[in-house]
Design a protein around this motif. Structure first.
Motif, mmCIF file in Angstrom:
data_model
loop_
_atom_site.group_PDB
_atom_site.id
_atom_site.type_symbol
_atom_site.label_atom_id
_atom_site.label_comp_id
_atom_site.label_asym_id
_atom_site.label_seq_id
_atom_site.Cartn_x
_atom_site.Cartn_y
_atom_site.Cartn_z
ATOM 1 N N ARG A 61 13.901 0.832 -1.357
ATOM 2 C CA ARG A 61 13.404 0.577 -2.719
ATOM 3 C C ARG A 61 12.648 1.777 -3.288
ATOM 4 N NH1 ARG A 61 11.727 -5.572 -3.300
ATOM 5 N NH2 ARG A 61 13.211 -6.508 -1.867
ATOM 6 N N ARG A 62 12.449 2.787 -2.473
ATOM 7 C CA ARG A 62 11.742 4.017 -2.857
ATOM 8 C C ARG A 62 10.330 3.727 -3.387
ATOM 9 N NH1 ARG A 62 14.149 8.375 -2.289
ATOM 10 N NH2 ARG A 62 13.138 9.528 -3.958
ATOM 11 N N VAL A 63 9.650 2.812 -2.712
ATOM 12 C CA VAL A 63 8.266 2.480 -3.058
ATOM 13 C C VAL A 63 7.376 3.623 -2.595
ATOM 14 C CG1 VAL A 63 6.365 0.867 -2.632
ATOM 15 C CG2 VAL A 63 8.717 0.008 -2.825
ATOM 16 N N ALA A 64 6.527 4.104 -3.471
ATOM 17 C CA ALA A 64 5.609 5.194 -3.119
ATOM 18 C C ALA A 64 4.444 4.638 -2.308
ATOM 19 C CB ALA A 64 5.093 5.887 -4.370
ATOM 20 N N ALA A 65 4.143 5.297 -1.208
ATOM 21 C CA ALA A 65 3.004 4.910 -0.385
ATOM 22 C C ALA A 65 1.717 5.263 -1.133
ATOM 23 C CB ALA A 65 3.059 5.628 0.959
ATOM 24 N N PRO A 66 0.776 4.321 -1.236
ATOM 25 C CA PRO A 66 -0.429 4.565 -2.028
ATOM 26 C C PRO A 66 -1.297 5.727 -1.555
ATOM 27 C CG PRO A 66 -0.168 2.229 -1.628
ATOM 28 C CD PRO A 66 0.851 2.936 -0.787
ATOM 29 N N VAL A 67 -1.384 5.958 -0.263
ATOM 30 C CA VAL A 67 -2.275 6.999 0.255
ATOM 31 C C VAL A 67 -1.569 8.351 0.315
ATOM 32 C CG1 VAL A 67 -3.717 7.716 2.205
ATOM 33 C CG2 VAL A 67 -3.624 5.303 1.543
ATOM 34 N N SER A 68 -0.402 8.388 0.932
ATOM 35 C CA SER A 68 0.296 9.666 1.138
ATOM 36 C C SER A 68 1.244 10.032 0.005
ATOM 37 C CB SER A 68 1.082 9.620 2.448
ATOM 38 O OG SER A 68 2.161 8.694 2.339
ATOM 39 N N GLY A 69 1.665 9.041 -0.769
ATOM 40 C CA GLY A 69 2.630 9.298 -1.834
ATOM 41 C C GLY A 69 4.074 9.371 -1.350
ATOM 42 N N ARG A 70 4.268 9.237 -0.055
ATOM 43 C CA ARG A 70 5.626 9.331 0.511
ATOM 44 C C ARG A 70 6.427 8.074 0.206
ATOM 45 N NH1 ARG A 70 4.419 10.547 6.674
ATOM 46 N NH2 ARG A 70 6.614 9.923 6.770
ATOM 47 N N SER A 71 7.738 8.212 0.232
ATOM 48 C CA SER A 71 8.613 7.048 0.077
ATOM 49 C C SER A 71 9.616 6.958 1.224
ATOM 50 C CB SER A 71 9.339 7.091 -1.272
ATOM 51 O OG SER A 71 10.133 8.251 -1.372
ATOM 52 N N TRP A 73 9.545 5.614 4.201
ATOM 53 C CA TRP A 73 8.817 4.676 5.043
ATOM 54 C C TRP A 73 9.388 4.588 6.454
ATOM 55 C CZ3 TRP A 73 4.361 2.343 3.620
ATOM 56 C CH2 TRP A 73 4.038 2.354 2.258
ATOM 57 N N THR A 74 8.485 4.554 7.406
ATOM 58 C CA THR A 74 8.792 4.268 8.808
ATOM 59 C C THR A 74 7.774 3.217 9.254
ATOM 60 O OG1 THR A 74 7.253 5.926 9.658
ATOM 61 C CG2 THR A 74 9.538 6.654 9.248
ATOM 62 N N GLU A 75 7.987 2.672 10.426
ATOM 63 C CA GLU A 75 7.035 1.710 10.960
ATOM 64 C C GLU A 75 5.651 2.351 11.108
ATOM 65 O OE1 GLU A 75 6.670 -1.381 14.733
ATOM 66 O OE2 GLU A 75 8.429 -0.095 14.558
ATOM 67 N N ALA A 76 5.617 3.590 11.578
ATOM 68 C CA ALA A 76 4.339 4.301 11.756
ATOM 69 C C ALA A 76 3.653 4.540 10.409
ATOM 70 C CB ALA A 76 4.565 5.624 12.476
ATOM 71 N N LEU A 77 4.415 4.938 9.387
ATOM 72 C CA LEU A 77 3.826 5.167 8.067
ATOM 73 C C LEU A 77 3.288 3.863 7.494
ATOM 74 C CD1 LEU A 77 3.161 7.012 5.687
ATOM 75 C CD2 LEU A 77 5.462 6.559 4.803
ATOM 76 N N LEU A 78 4.008 2.776 7.668
ATOM 77 C CA LEU A 78 3.548 1.491 7.169
ATOM 78 C C LEU A 78 2.204 1.117 7.808
ATOM 79 C CD1 LEU A 78 3.968 -1.057 5.465
ATOM 80 C CD2 LEU A 78 5.402 -1.953 7.318
ATOM 81 N N LEU A 79 2.095 1.286 9.104
ATOM 82 C CA LEU A 79 0.840 1.005 9.798
ATOM 83 C C LEU A 79 -0.282 1.925 9.317
ATOM 84 C CD1 LEU A 79 -0.675 -0.604 11.934
ATOM 85 C CD2 LEU A 79 0.141 1.031 13.631
ATOM 86 N N GLU A 80 0.020 3.223 9.157
ATOM 87 C CA GLU A 80 -0.989 4.180 8.678
ATOM 88 C C GLU A 80 -1.476 3.818 7.278
ATOM 89 O OE1 GLU A 80 0.670 8.112 8.805
ATOM 90 O OE2 GLU A 80 1.186 7.921 10.929
ATOM 91 N N GLU A 81 -0.554 3.515 6.384
ATOM 92 C CA GLU A 81 -0.911 3.197 4.997
ATOM 93 C C GLU A 81 -1.736 1.918 4.914
ATOM 94 O OE1 GLU A 81 -0.259 4.765 1.921
ATOM 95 O OE2 GLU A 81 0.446 6.503 3.029
ATOM 96 N N LEU A 82 -1.286 0.870 5.608
ATOM 97 C CA LEU A 82 -2.015 -0.390 5.562
ATOM 98 C C LEU A 82 -3.400 -0.244 6.185
ATOM 99 C CD1 LEU A 82 0.797 -2.981 6.371
ATOM 100 C CD2 LEU A 82 -0.194 -2.423 4.132
ATOM 101 N N SER A 83 -3.494 0.518 7.259
ATOM 102 C CA SER A 83 -4.799 0.748 7.901
ATOM 103 C C SER A 83 -5.733 1.523 6.987
ATOM 104 C CB SER A 83 -4.616 1.500 9.220
ATOM 105 O OG SER A 83 -3.905 0.715 10.141
ATOM 106 N N ALA A 84 -5.223 2.550 6.318
ATOM 107 C CA ALA A 84 -6.045 3.361 5.418
ATOM 108 C C ALA A 84 -6.501 2.544 4.208
ATOM 109 C CB ALA A 84 -5.280 4.601 4.970
#
Length: 100
Positions: A61-71, A73-84
């Motif tokens: 869906r090319r959702v931009a990650a709120p903290v890093s701005g990346r789209s 997504w990996t399992e690790a990025l999802l965990l990092e973003e939600l934790s941050a």
């Protein structure tokens, strides 16, 4: 959750304190956080809950990650973003939230 918020909002209006319903947030969600929240709710509504599959769906869906701005997504990025995001919301609540 919306029923609770609606009741709290009504009670806050009755006491002439309409901001009371949102006071426990500490800060409003950013537009990127709201977009992620909406996308996650749509993904979860399909029955998908596995983090790797959720991440793949966010990437498609090319959702931009709120903290890093990346789209990408990996399992690790999802965990990092939600934790941050969680840590930041916790800090905002500590500093400015209801009862703080």
């Amino acid at each position: 959750m919306d029923v609770f918020k609606d009741r709290l909002s009504q009670r806050a209006l009755d006491t002439s304190r309409p901001a009371l319903a949102h006071q426990c947030q500490g800060r409003p969600l950013s537009p990127a956080e709201i977009a992620l929240k909406d996308a996650l709710m749509e993904v979860f509504a399909t029955g998908t809950h596995d983090f790797a599959q959720v991440a793949a769906e966010l990437a498609s869906r090319r959702v931009a990650a709120p903290v890093s701005g990346r789209s990408d997504w990996t399992e690790a990025l999802l965990l990092e973003e939600l934790s941050a995001i969680n840590a930041d919301l916790d800090a905002a609540y500590r500093d400015r939230g209801y009862g703080a």
